[in-house]
Design a protein around this motif. Sequence first.
Motif, short mmCIF file in Angstrom:
data_model
loop_
_atom_site.label_atom_id
_atom_site.label_comp_id
_atom_site.label_asym_id
_atom_site.label_seq_id
_atom_site.Cartn_x
_atom_site.Cartn_y
_atom_site.Cartn_z
N LYS A 12 -8.98 21.03 -4.01
CA LYS A 12 -8.37 22.32 -3.61
C LYS A 12 -7.67 23.02 -4.79
N ASN A 16 -11.51 28.43 -5.03
CA ASN A 16 -13.01 28.51 -4.45
C ASN A 16 -14.13 28.26 -5.62
N GLY A 18 -16.23 26.12 -6.42
CA GLY A 18 -16.53 24.59 -5.97
C GLY A 18 -18.10 24.60 -6.36
N LEU A 47 -11.21 19.31 4.33
CA LEU A 47 -11.36 20.21 3.43
C LEU A 47 -12.23 21.19 3.69
N TYR A 49 -14.24 24.65 2.23
CA TYR A 49 -14.62 25.23 1.07
C TYR A 49 -15.46 26.32 1.12
N HIS A 199 -19.07 16.97 -5.96
CA HIS A 199 -18.29 17.26 -7.11
C HIS A 199 -17.58 16.42 -8.24
#
Length: 490
Positions: A12, A16, A18, A47, A49, A199
């Motif tokens: 987080k 953004n 990501g 989460l 996103y 990620h």
Amino acid sequence: MEQLNRTLHGIKARGNAGLFIGGEWRAPGAGGALLDVVAPHNEELLLQYAEATIADVDLAVAAAREAFDRGPWPRLSPQERGAQLRKVAALLKARMPELAEAWTGQVGAVIGFTSKASYQVPGLFDYYAGLCDTYPFVDERTRSSGGKVRVVAEPAGVVAAITPWNAPLVLLCYKVAAGLAAGCTIVAKPSPETPIDAHILAECIAEAGLPAGVFNMLPAGREVGDYLIRHAGIDKVSFTGSTAAGKHIARTAADRLARVSLELGGKSAAVILEDAKIENVLPSLVPYSMPITGQVCFSLTRVLTPRSRRDEIVEAYTSAVGKVKVGDPFAADSGMGPLAMQRQRDRVEGYIEKGRAEGAKIAMGGGRPASLNRGFFIEPTVFVDVEPTMTIAREEIFGPVVSFIDYDGEEDMIAKANATDYGLHGAVYTGDPEHGYAVARQMRTGSVTVNGMIVDIEMPFGGFKQSGLGREGGIEGLETYIETKTIYFA
């Protein structure tokens, strides 16, 4: 949960940003949807996103294309690539608790399982790093006329690696570790429901210092994935998921003869022979008929029993399954968690109703646990009096639903084991392992375990029939990402 909360906080904190493209974290392009990651055991939002867009695919493919066509990665020696993969493996090992909790939090697989199974992730990077040292990327040969020939293993090119939600990072790393070892560059599209693992992998690859563009990561849904597989800059598509989606990918890739490997659905049979001792069957049949609440392609969801022993075996099996605690997947004593999402539970409940309607009988389960009023939980469900023509015996349910099918004699047993459109895995239980081997040779399936259930990252895994094309794992998994070139010396 503490480690998972820290992981979520770290993701987080990027806002953004990501997407991992060209060695950098980027915010998605304008117009992308906002996607939710929901914890299946309590239905709480983990989460939120922004999804990758089609424009982001163009950027990622361009970065991977540049890294392959002009970058150093395919031009390094295999040993140099292997050294880089070992760095990635070491970084992943340091984050094992994080990976296990991310898997449990997103999918609902129990922590006792994910804490062990997550070690496959660095294991795959270490294994393919080892193959970089030993595989004959250049094979010197001599023609019968005496001329010299070199048969060269070259990377297939830019790979689109598309993976599902059930075992998100393990399935992605089968592709990424082997593809990178071969010298390919990667555009990874993890499932939109489970982006956290990919990620973390991108963070480890960046920290290991792999060249920019070698690995790119775009969590996104179906529309973006469809654009990716059609992209002219993609040389090969490697997909794990449903058979229906795999057929679509194969049709799409055929238009330009892009290379394709597909690891698809399964309806695997556990064949129990007359001489098998039930105490030797249950230790592997119970956990692997419903692993990750049945959400695994190689689950042993069809159990074939000699008619004379059916009642004995069903009673022993249901008694053992009845002792498995269904509950909070983060609890150490839980043996089964929830299904991964609401639509998955709806799907499984639909199959249970169809089984009843077609005449199969429920020996246990069939509903939702009365003690669990939150989360996508469902009871382990066992059907008896199942015929091979019934829907529950033919279609992949992807839930904790097992069908017992009676057989009369070995010929009938083989016919029923093979009475499926799938052919991914299987098991044979017997007191005579060589007889088990003979039975396994007659089963039209990609792998079979005699007296147990084994899937080993160092061995090939994949299916016959509608269970897919190609193999993952083992030397064969490396060769999936290789083109063979023959160079003659006149």
